[in-house]
Motif scaffolding. Structure first.
Motif, PDB file in Angstrom:
ATOM      1  N   GLU A 191       0.832  -1.204   0.000  1.00 39.05           N
ATOM      2  CA  GLU A 191       0.000   0.000   0.000  1.00 39.05           C
ATOM      3  C   GLU A 191       0.869   1.257   0.000  1.00 39.05           C
ATOM      4  N   ALA A 192       1.972   1.247   0.732  1.00 35.15           N
ATOM      5  CA  ALA A 192       2.869   2.403   0.770  1.00 35.15           C
ATOM      6  C   ALA A 192       3.437   2.702  -0.616  1.00 35.15           C
ATOM      7  N   ILE A 193       3.780   1.656  -1.362  1.00 33.05           N
ATOM      8  CA  ILE A 193       4.282   1.830  -2.727  1.00 33.05           C
ATOM      9  C   ILE A 193       3.187   2.390  -3.624  1.00 33.05           C
ATOM     10  N   PHE A 194       1.965   1.878  -3.460  1.00 36.19           N
ATOM     11  CA  PHE A 194       0.818   2.357  -4.234  1.00 36.19           C
ATOM     12  C   PHE A 194       0.620   3.860  -4.018  1.00 36.19           C
ATOM     13  N   ARG A 195       0.617   4.282  -2.756  1.00 38.49           N
ATOM     14  CA  ARG A 195       0.382   5.701  -2.450  1.00 38.49           C
ATOM     15  C   ARG A 195       1.485   6.582  -3.027  1.00 38.49           C
ATOM     16  N   LYS A 196       2.719   6.140  -2.873  1.00 41.50           N
ATOM     17  CA  LYS A 196       3.847   6.933  -3.370  1.00 41.50           C
ATOM     18  C   LYS A 196       3.796   7.060  -4.889  1.00 41.50           C
ATOM     19  N   TYR A 197       3.416   5.992  -5.577  1.00 42.18           N
ATOM     20  CA  TYR A 197       3.400   6.002  -7.041  1.00 42.18           C
ATOM     21  C   TYR A 197       2.391   7.008  -7.581  1.00 42.18           C
ATOM     22  N   PHE A 198       1.205   7.072  -6.962  1.00 43.39           N
ATOM     23  CA  PHE A 198       0.141   7.901  -7.535  1.00 43.39           C
ATOM     24  C   PHE A 198       0.031   9.294  -6.906  1.00 43.39           C
ATOM     25  N   GLU A 199       0.869   9.572  -5.919  1.00 43.42           N
ATOM     26  CA  GLU A 199       0.769  10.874  -5.258  1.00 43.42           C
ATOM     27  C   GLU A 199       0.998  12.030  -6.225  1.00 43.42           C
ATOM     28  N   LYS A 200       1.858  11.851  -7.208  1.00 45.53           N
ATOM     29  CA  LYS A 200       2.170  12.927  -8.145  1.00 45.53           C
ATOM     30  C   LYS A 200       1.024  13.229  -9.105  1.00 45.53           C
ATOM     31  N   TYR A 201       0.043  12.326  -9.195  1.00 46.26           N
ATOM     32  CA  TYR A 201      -1.057  12.511 -10.143  1.00 46.26           C
ATOM     33  C   TYR A 201      -2.280  13.190  -9.530  1.00 46.26           C
ATOM     34  N   ILE A 202      -2.272  13.447  -8.237  1.00 41.81           N
ATOM     35  CA  ILE A 202      -3.493  13.884  -7.556  1.00 41.81           C
ATOM     36  C   ILE A 202      -3.316  15.240  -6.890  1.00 41.81           C
ATOM     37  N   ASP A 203      -4.462  15.870  -6.551  1.00 37.56           N
ATOM     38  CA  ASP A 203      -4.476  17.163  -5.861  1.00 37.56           C
ATOM     39  C   ASP A 203      -4.958  17.053  -4.416  1.00 37.56           C
ATOM     40  N   LYS A 204      -5.848  16.083  -4.160  1.00 39.04           N
ATOM     41  CA  LYS A 204      -6.439  15.868  -2.830  1.00 39.04           C
ATOM     42  C   LYS A 204      -7.237  17.074  -2.340  1.00 39.04           C
ATOM     43  N   LYS A 205      -7.817  17.825  -3.262  1.00 38.69           N
ATOM     44  CA  LYS A 205      -8.670  18.950  -2.871  1.00 38.69           C
ATOM     45  C   LYS A 205     -10.112  18.510  -2.670  1.00 38.69           C
ATOM     46  N   ASN A 206     -10.596  17.633  -3.533  1.00 38.94           N
ATOM     47  CA  ASN A 206     -11.947  17.095  -3.428  1.00 38.94           C
ATOM     48  C   ASN A 206     -11.851  15.584  -3.281  1.00 38.94           C
ATOM     49  N   VAL A 207     -12.217  15.087  -2.117  1.00 38.22           N
ATOM     50  CA  VAL A 207     -11.970  13.692  -1.769  1.00 38.22           C
ATOM     51  C   VAL A 207     -13.280  12.972  -1.486  1.00 38.22           C
ATOM     52  N   ALA A 208     -13.482  11.829  -2.127  1.00 34.35           N
ATOM     53  CA  ALA A 208     -14.637  10.971  -1.847  1.00 34.35           C
ATOM     54  C   ALA A 208     -14.148   9.722  -1.130  1.00 34.35           C
ATOM     55  N   VAL A 209     -14.904   9.313  -0.125  1.00 37.65           N
ATOM     56  CA  VAL A 209     -14.542   8.142   0.664  1.00 37.65           C
ATOM     57  C   VAL A 209     -15.718   7.180   0.657  1.00 37.65           C
TER      58      VAL A 209
ATOM     59  N   LYS B 164     -10.204  11.425 -10.581  1.00 36.82           N
ATOM     60  CA  LYS B 164     -10.885  10.124 -10.659  1.00 36.82           C
ATOM     61  C   LYS B 164      -9.928   8.964 -10.369  1.00 36.82           C
ATOM     62  N   ILE B 165      -8.996   9.211  -9.462  1.00 42.00           N
ATOM     63  CA  ILE B 165      -7.980   8.221  -9.116  1.00 42.00           C
ATOM     64  C   ILE B 165      -8.073   7.902  -7.629  1.00 42.00           C
ATOM     65  N   VAL B 166      -8.117   6.610  -7.302  1.00 39.37           N
ATOM     66  CA  VAL B 166      -8.004   6.203  -5.899  1.00 39.37           C
ATOM     67  C   VAL B 166      -6.538   6.303  -5.513  1.00 39.37           C
ATOM     68  N   PHE B 167      -6.253   7.068  -4.460  1.00 44.28           N
ATOM     69  CA  PHE B 167      -4.860   7.266  -4.080  1.00 44.28           C
ATOM     70  C   PHE B 167      -4.491   6.571  -2.776  1.00 44.28           C
TER      71      PHE B 167
END
Length: 390
Positions: free
Chosen positions: A94-112, A143-146
């Motif tokens: 999971e840590a690798i997953f988060r690190k890989y996609f962090e550069k693609y996201i803004d985290k301003k509008n988050v759906a859970v 539209k990316i799960v981060f």
């Protein structure tokens, strides 16, 4: 062929702890198995059996040979592959997953939102356990799960999982807007978001009876809404129905708080969404009304857009079920590692789609869609390779 991002990912995968004791006897390096599993998922292979067969027939795959820097690739049998994938450290992956996609996201509008892993239903196997669920955290703009949170036994564990999530600075930043279903409309969650300087749009249903009663009473005390937006002119179509929504918002113009509740702080806006669905086949009309609350003010149209964006997480779940066939994949024990890899694959499809959605890059006949991307990947190793290099 570009290799940079694939090589970097392979190096990251080397950090996942190999649980196998006799390291000198290992024929199949763990990082290579994880990379090949992800490649196989992108190629349309869904079950352990399909992934194993693809690996067997891909020993001479030129992309894999270049990435691994090997002339010969060793692949495990199905049972060994299954044993490896259910025993790796999910948190490290999971840590690798988060690190890989962090550069693609803004985290301003988050759906859970939580999702049942229906293939992990093991009631018929072990009476002491039930099927698992996973909490997906989606960047609504990209539209990316981060990130994920792993849930055991029941979806009610979404509540403590989300409370832990809010304490993690990776998820929670100032001025974010969170949206979620009524299950997570809990005073502790909403008040924590408010205290942290972020915002929420929270559905109100029967699980919060006193809150819903106060919301309806507040709406009834208004002669007219503070603002309204009717999207009839947008001609929205959903599931063979023409759908229109009227969004009414209710605010206190004299102060920030529109509704007082002893358990919930700073409710600034009450939102009423009246949805009208007209079936194209039967002409049947269905009207539903839903309520939400928010700790900030905006226009009715802005709230309408944010509420509809929340359903992008359901669209993401749809892709997991249809493109990855997640619900049909049986994983009785420790299903989370393969779930992370499925999300990895869907995210790579989504990034490609975001970049090329208005182009005809895959076929000359149709525009790029998620389904077309998945279909073309089955027959095109170069396309799969390029997904990693975006």
């Amino acid at each position: 062929m570009k290799l940079k991002q694939k090589k970097l990912l392979l190096e990251e995968l080397k950090t996942v702890t190999d649980f196998r004791v006799h390291k000198h006897k290992i024929l199949y390096p763990l990082h290579e198995i994880l990379f090949m599993t992800l490649f196989a998922l992108l190629k349309g292979n869904r079950t352990f059996k399909e992934i194993s067969l693809w690996m067997e027939f891909s020993k001479n795959n030129q992309v894999l040979k270049k990435v691994f820097g090997k002339k010969d690739i060793m692949v495990p049998c199905k049972s060994t592959l299954h044993r490896i994938l259910i025993n790796i450290d999910n948190n490290e992956l999971e840590a690798i997953f988060r690190k890989y996609f962090e550069k693609y996201i803004d985290k301003k509008n988050v759906a859970v939102d939580g999702k049942w892993l229906n293939g992990s239903d093991i009631n018929a196997q072990y009476t002491q356990q039930s099927h698992n669920a996973i909490l997906n955290i989606l960047d609504k703009d990209k539209k990316i799960v981060f990130a994920h949170r792993f849930l055991e036994h029941t979806k009610k564990s979404e509540i403590p999982a989300f409370e832990e999530l809010l304490k993690d600075k990776f998820f929670a930043n100032d001025s974010q807007i969170f949206s979620f279903d009524a299950l997570l409309t809990q005073s502790e969650i909403l008040n924590t978001i408010n205290t942290q300087g972020s915002f929420y749009i929270a559905k109100v249903k029967g699980n919060q009876k006193s809150l819903k009663e106060k919301v309806i009473d507040t709406v009834n005390n208004f002669v007219n809404p503070s603002d309204s937006f009717n999207d009839e002119h947008l001609n929205t179509v959903e599931r063979d129905c023409r759908v229109t929504r009227v969004v009414d918002i209710f605010e206190n113009r004299d102060c920030n708080r529109v509704l007082y509740h002893s358990e919930f702080d700073n409710i600034q806006t009450v939102i009423r969404v009246t949805k009208k669905s007209t079936s194209f086949k039967t002409g049947e009309i269905k009207i539903t009304t839903e309520y939400s609350i928010a700790n900030y003010k905006a226009t009715a149209q802005e709230f309408r857009d944010k509420i509809l964006q929340h359903w992008r997480v359901e669209t993401y779940h749809y892709h997991l079920d249809n493109l990855m066939e997640e619900d049909d994949h049986i994983a009785y024990v420790s299903p989370f590692s393969i779930s992370i890899l499925r999300s990895f694959a869907v995210n790579l499809y989504q990034i490609y789609y975001n970049e090329h959605k208005d182009e005809k890059t895959l076929t000359a006949r149709t525009k790029t869609t998620m389904a077309n991307i998945a279909h073309c990947c089955k027959h095109d190793d170069e396309l799969v390779s390029n997904l990693f290099e975006q």
